[in-house]
Design a protein around this motif. Structure first.
Motif, mmCIF file in Angstrom:
data_model
loop_
_atom_site.group_PDB
_atom_site.id
_atom_site.type_symbol
_atom_site.label_atom_id
_atom_site.label_comp_id
_atom_site.label_asym_id
_atom_site.label_seq_id
_atom_site.Cartn_x
_atom_site.Cartn_y
_atom_site.Cartn_z
ATOM 1 N N GLY A 1 0.569 -0.955 -0.085
ATOM 2 C CA GLY A 1 -0.157 -0.191 0.270
ATOM 3 C C GLY A 1 0.260 1.353 -0.155
ATOM 4 O O GLY A 1 1.763 1.335 0.518
ATOM 5 N N CYS A 2 0.883 2.527 -1.154
ATOM 6 C CA CYS A 2 1.241 3.417 -1.390
ATOM 7 C C CYS A 2 1.713 4.630 0.513
ATOM 8 O O CYS A 2 2.928 4.809 0.841
ATOM 9 C CB CYS A 2 0.838 4.149 -2.299
ATOM 10 S SG CYS A 2 1.097 3.511 -3.493
ATOM 11 N N PHE A 3 0.727 4.406 0.984
ATOM 12 C CA PHE A 3 0.621 5.005 2.087
ATOM 13 C C PHE A 3 1.950 4.043 3.026
ATOM 14 O O PHE A 3 2.145 4.348 4.013
ATOM 15 C CB PHE A 3 -0.990 5.203 2.472
ATOM 16 C CG PHE A 3 -1.376 6.099 4.605
ATOM 17 C CD1 PHE A 3 -1.099 7.163 4.324
ATOM 18 C CD2 PHE A 3 -1.212 5.224 5.294
ATOM 19 C CE1 PHE A 3 -0.780 8.374 5.703
ATOM 20 C CE2 PHE A 3 -1.278 5.479 6.022
ATOM 21 C CZ PHE A 3 -0.905 7.330 6.430
ATOM 22 N N SER B 1 4.857 4.153 2.331
ATOM 23 C CA SER B 1 5.434 5.336 1.690
ATOM 24 C C SER B 1 5.914 5.149 0.429
ATOM 25 O O SER B 1 7.394 5.556 0.705
ATOM 26 C CB SER B 1 6.566 6.049 2.816
ATOM 27 O OG SER B 1 6.994 6.846 3.104
ATOM 28 N N HIS B 2 5.241 4.697 -0.637
ATOM 29 C CA HIS B 2 6.030 5.119 -2.004
ATOM 30 C C HIS B 2 6.009 6.519 -2.106
ATOM 31 O O HIS B 2 5.491 7.546 -2.062
ATOM 32 C CB HIS B 2 4.574 4.663 -2.844
ATOM 33 C CG HIS B 2 5.300 4.261 -4.050
ATOM 34 N ND1 HIS B 2 4.056 4.122 -5.177
ATOM 35 C CD2 HIS B 2 6.130 4.084 -4.619
ATOM 36 C CE1 HIS B 2 5.396 4.242 -6.357
ATOM 37 N NE2 HIS B 2 5.846 3.748 -5.982
ATOM 38 N N LYS B 3 7.456 6.464 -2.272
ATOM 39 C CA LYS B 3 8.152 7.610 -2.700
ATOM 40 C C LYS B 3 8.073 8.940 -4.439
ATOM 41 O O LYS B 3 7.417 8.088 -5.186
ATOM 42 C CB LYS B 3 9.768 7.494 -3.043
ATOM 43 C CG LYS B 3 10.570 7.877 -2.351
ATOM 44 C CD LYS B 3 12.237 8.466 -2.040
ATOM 45 C CE LYS B 3 12.984 7.890 -1.845
ATOM 46 N NZ LYS B 3 14.033 7.334 -1.061
ATOM 47 N N GLY B 4 7.354 9.315 -3.904
ATOM 48 C CA GLY B 4 6.523 10.770 -4.687
ATOM 49 C C GLY B 4 5.300 10.424 -5.614
ATOM 50 O O GLY B 4 4.821 10.700 -6.047
ATOM 51 N N CYS B 5 5.036 9.582 -4.450
ATOM 52 C CA CYS B 5 3.446 8.889 -5.136
ATOM 53 C C CYS B 5 2.080 9.565 -4.198
ATOM 54 O O CYS B 5 2.329 10.252 -3.388
ATOM 55 C CB CYS B 5 3.384 7.215 -4.428
ATOM 56 S SG CYS B 5 1.339 6.538 -4.912
ATOM 57 N N ARG B 6 0.895 10.167 -5.069
ATOM 58 C CA ARG B 6 -0.106 11.091 -4.412
ATOM 59 C C ARG B 6 -0.509 10.510 -3.255
ATOM 60 O O ARG B 6 -1.276 10.805 -2.767
ATOM 61 C CB ARG B 6 -0.865 11.491 -5.986
ATOM 62 C CG ARG B 6 -1.692 10.188 -6.160
ATOM 63 C CD ARG B 6 -2.127 11.086 -7.631
ATOM 64 N NE ARG B 6 -2.729 10.128 -8.431
ATOM 65 C CZ ARG B 6 -4.362 10.117 -8.617
ATOM 66 N NH1 ARG B 6 -4.344 11.014 -8.028
ATOM 67 N NH2 ARG B 6 -4.732 9.225 -9.734
ATOM 68 N N ILE C 1 5.107 -4.885 -5.842
ATOM 69 C CA ILE C 1 4.206 -4.308 -6.398
ATOM 70 C C ILE C 1 3.064 -3.314 -6.104
ATOM 71 O O ILE C 1 3.092 -3.424 -4.490
ATOM 72 C CB ILE C 1 3.229 -4.949 -7.374
ATOM 73 C CG1 ILE C 1 4.186 -5.936 -7.910
ATOM 74 C CG2 ILE C 1 1.869 -4.253 -7.800
ATOM 75 C CD1 ILE C 1 3.093 -6.165 -9.268
ATOM 76 N N TRP C 2 3.715 -1.881 -6.401
ATOM 77 C CA TRP C 2 2.554 -0.764 -5.654
ATOM 78 C C TRP C 2 1.055 -0.897 -6.153
ATOM 79 O O TRP C 2 0.570 -1.124 -6.737
ATOM 80 C CB TRP C 2 3.401 0.277 -5.216
ATOM 81 C CG TRP C 2 4.846 0.717 -5.351
ATOM 82 C CD1 TRP C 2 5.954 0.618 -5.814
ATOM 83 C CD2 TRP C 2 5.852 0.729 -4.039
ATOM 84 N NE1 TRP C 2 7.357 1.123 -4.425
ATOM 85 C CE2 TRP C 2 6.043 0.845 -3.956
ATOM 86 C CE3 TRP C 2 4.484 1.469 -3.160
ATOM 87 C CZ2 TRP C 2 7.235 1.185 -2.533
ATOM 88 C CZ3 TRP C 2 5.388 1.630 -1.696
ATOM 89 C CH2 TRP C 2 6.449 1.442 -1.282
ATOM 90 N N GLU C 3 0.476 -0.313 -5.261
ATOM 91 C CA GLU C 3 -1.208 0.039 -4.988
ATOM 92 C C GLU C 3 -1.751 0.668 -6.448
ATOM 93 O O GLU C 3 -2.228 0.682 -6.879
ATOM 94 C CB GLU C 3 -1.422 0.142 -3.195
ATOM 95 C CG GLU C 3 -2.357 0.509 -3.380
ATOM 96 C CD GLU C 3 -3.020 1.660 -2.675
ATOM 97 O OE1 GLU C 3 -1.533 1.517 -1.618
ATOM 98 O OE2 GLU C 3 -3.557 2.396 -2.372
ATOM 99 N N CYS C 4 -1.000 2.236 -6.530
ATOM 100 C CA CYS C 4 -0.829 2.652 -7.800
ATOM 101 C C CYS C 4 -0.960 2.049 -8.831
ATOM 102 O O CYS C 4 -1.120 2.498 -9.194
ATOM 103 C CB CYS C 4 -0.299 3.973 -7.323
ATOM 104 S SG CYS C 4 1.643 4.317 -7.590
ATOM 105 N N GLU C 5 0.030 1.166 -9.067
ATOM 106 C CA GLU C 5 0.255 0.610 -10.134
ATOM 107 C C GLU C 5 -0.824 -0.576 -10.828
ATOM 108 O O GLU C 5 -1.144 -0.898 -11.553
ATOM 109 C CB GLU C 5 1.110 -0.809 -9.739
ATOM 110 C CG GLU C 5 2.803 0.251 -9.836
ATOM 111 C CD GLU C 5 3.794 -0.818 -9.979
ATOM 112 O OE1 GLU C 5 4.997 -1.091 -10.890
ATOM 113 O OE2 GLU C 5 4.221 -1.280 -8.616
#
Ligand SMILES: [Zn+2]
Length: 195
Positions: free
Chosen positions: A65-67, A70-75, A115-119
């Motif tokens: 999960g990006c939150f 802490s996915h770098k640069g991810c909204r 794999i990131w959630e935003c992908e």
């Protein structure tokens, strides 16, 4: 903008986001399954209980999960306005844990793919493309694993041949010495007994 949730609500909400069987995880599972991959879920014997493991390929897949991670640069990785310090601390801990887990898994010979959630949040076609790429990454890692195994097998084989050569050379040398010095059989057996 003030946080519209109370800290307790926020906590409940966030723990739900973090839980197992999240939507991105399910997308990855379905996508890999449809492409013929078989895997284990949350393998307890491995550090960090990776979301998916594919032992045949030596691959551990983390669906982050990006939150939370802490996915770098991810909204999607923006921190809540209220309780900022609390979340920052928690996210920092997660990040550290991710690093340790990855290092640990790699030391055990696993390839870790994140794999990131935003992908997996985009259009269906984009999601499928991402999973195609993942499938390709998994196959690549599997080939590396196989190559490594072959190399180790070859190394063992040549080590054994080397040992045999040394023994052979020793025998030859002993034969040579006893030819030159003509050591009587009696003394030879006596010296063996002393050994
Ligand atoms: Zn992201």
């Amino acid at each position: 903008m003030p946080d519209i949730l109370t800290p307790l609500q926020r906590h409940t909400c966030m723990s739900r986001i973090r839980g197992k069987d999240t939507k991105p995880e399910i997308l990855v599972r379905r996508g890999l399954h449809a492409r013929g991959f078989r895997f284990r879920l949350h393998e307890r014997k491995l550090p960090g209980k990776p979301d998916l493991t594919l032992p045949k390929y030596g691959v551990a897949v983390m669906v982050n999960g990006c939150f939370w991670h802490s996915h770098k640069g991810c909204r999607y990785a923006t921190k809540p306005k209220s309780n900022g310090e609390f979340w920052e601390e928690k996210i920092k801990r997660n990040q550290h844990r991710d690093e340790v887990t990855t290092a640990h898994l790699e030391a055990l010979g696993w390839t870790v793919i994140t794999i990131w959630e935003c992908e997996l949040r985009g259009k269906e076609a984009a999601v499928q493309t991402r999973i195609d790429t993942l499938a390709w990454e998994i196959i690549q890692a599997g080939q590396m694993k196989k190559q490594g195994q072959t190399q180790r097998r070859l190394a063992r084989l040549s080590a054994r041949q080397e040992r045999m050569l040394i023994v052979q050379r020793q025998n030859d040398l002993e034969a040579e010495i006893s030819k030159v010095y003509q050591i009587p059989q009696k003394i030879k057996t006596a010296s063996k007994e002393i050994d």
